[in-house]
Design a protein around this motif. Structure first.
Motif, PDB file in Angstrom:
ATOM      1  N   ASP A 152      29.452  42.553  50.983  1.00  0.00           N
ATOM      2  CA  ASP A 152      30.823  42.899  50.623  1.00  0.00           C
ATOM      3  C   ASP A 152      31.243  44.213  51.281  1.00  0.00           C
ATOM      4  N   ASP A 207      34.277  44.683  53.963  1.00  0.00           N
ATOM      5  CA  ASP A 207      35.366  45.602  53.630  1.00  0.00           C
ATOM      6  C   ASP A 207      35.610  46.577  54.782  1.00  0.00           C
ATOM      7  N   ARG A 223      39.086  46.848  57.144  1.00  0.00           N
ATOM      8  CA  ARG A 223      39.907  48.063  57.209  1.00  0.00           C
ATOM      9  C   ARG A 223      39.941  48.645  58.615  1.00  0.00           C
ATOM     10  N   ARG A 264      43.790  44.459  55.241  1.00  0.00           N
ATOM     11  CA  ARG A 264      43.499  44.814  53.855  1.00  0.00           C
ATOM     12  C   ARG A 264      42.815  43.607  53.224  1.00  0.00           C
ATOM     13  N   PRO A 265      41.758  43.844  52.429  1.00  0.00           N
ATOM     14  CA  PRO A 265      41.101  42.705  51.771  1.00  0.00           C
ATOM     15  C   PRO A 265      42.032  42.088  50.729  1.00  0.00           C
ATOM     16  N   LYS A 274      40.822  41.888  46.911  1.00  0.00           N
ATOM     17  CA  LYS A 274      40.556  43.075  46.090  1.00  0.00           C
ATOM     18  C   LYS A 274      41.795  43.421  45.273  1.00  0.00           C
ATOM     19  N   SER A 282      35.949  42.581  47.850  1.00  0.00           N
ATOM     20  CA  SER A 282      36.682  42.109  49.036  1.00  0.00           C
ATOM     21  C   SER A 282      36.316  40.685  49.414  1.00  0.00           C
TER      22      SER A 282
END
Ligand code: MF3
Ligand code: CO
Length: 258
Positions: A41, A45, A49, A54-55, A58, A66
């Protein structure tokens, strides 16, 4: 109403999907026995980014991570944490990306090391079922043609399809209309048109199709605790057939019937 996207919008969804593919490629080499799911994860993530995305999962309805990582009898929405991936496990990664206001969503199930034949058959049948559904994504088909194609293939392989979770429209939000069940009779529902964008995601169980949500409020397990597999692509409906935006997550030449 099912949104029909302009080519400018479709380009943005495609960019989001391109980043999503990079995330799968980035974490795949680390998907081995011994790694904890929270490490996967964290890597995902970071890639999202640094790629300018953007995840999407989340914070979605309070989801804390994410990536969804679901192992063996976990069907979907497994929360990454201390769990360590083991030899012989079926591990599904489900990841969503938002980039410049546009969403994409994909999932893939991996076999870790030596798999039982039955688990291998389950994975193959689930991926084939996804492609049967994708092949219906052309103008003039109806929504339930997707559902029916998926169900027929999975049940033809003597597995069952989860009823209580569905695929969905995707684009300006993670989940948009329509809901896309993975079962149903053919030729029902709205007609498909060029420029609609769907996330098609069969969840196929080795035993019963019944599932139950665990006490963490997220993790969905099979009721009989037999394994489950999950594959998902983001796809554009086109006149000539599907444009599979997340096709890059495939690691082998893949044949399917249009
Ligand atoms: N891909 C899944 C879906 O479309 C996971 C989203 S649930 C989330 O439903 F909360 F994790 F975002
Ligand atoms: Co989805």
């Amino acid at each position: 109403m099912i949104a029909v996207r302009s080519e400018a919008e479709l380009s943005k969804i495609r960019k989001s999907a391109d980043l999503l593919v990079k995330i799968f490629h980035g974490v795949e080499p680390h998907l081995k026995a011994g790694i904890a799911t929270r490490e996967i994860d964290a890597m995902a993530d970071e890639i999202i980014r640094s790629g300018g995305g953007r995840p999407a999962f989340k914070g979605y309805m309070g989801y804390p991570a994410s990536v969804c990582i679901s192992i063996d009898e976990e069907v979907v929405h497994g929360i990454p944490g201390d769990a360590v991936i083991k030899e012989g496990a079926l591990v599904s990664l489900d990841i969503g990306v938002e980039m410049d206001g546009f969403y994409s969503d994909a999932a893939k199930t991996y076999g870790i090391g030596n798999m039982t034949d039955e688990k291998t058959r389950l994975m193959i049948a689930t991926k084939e079922a996804l492609y049967k559904g994708l092949s219906q994504c052309r103008s003039g088909k109806r929504l339930s043609d997707i559902s029916h194609a998926i169900q027929s293939h999975a049940e033809g392989a003597h597995f069952s399809v989860v009823r209580s979770l569905v695929g969905h429209g995707v684009g300006r939000k993670l989940h948009e209309p329509p809901q896309i069940p993975n079962f149903g009779s053919p030729h029902q529902g709205p007609k498909l048109s060029e420029g609609m964008v769907f996330a098609i995601e069969p969840m196929v169980n080795m035993g019963t199709y019944e599932v139950e949500i665990q006490e963490d409020g997220w993790t969905v397990k099979t009721r009989d605790r037999l394994p489950s597999a999950h594959f998902e692509h983001t796809v554009i409906v086109r006149k000539g057939g599907p444009e599979i935006l997340t096709f890059g997550i495939e690691d082998e030449p893949w044949r399917w019937n249009g």
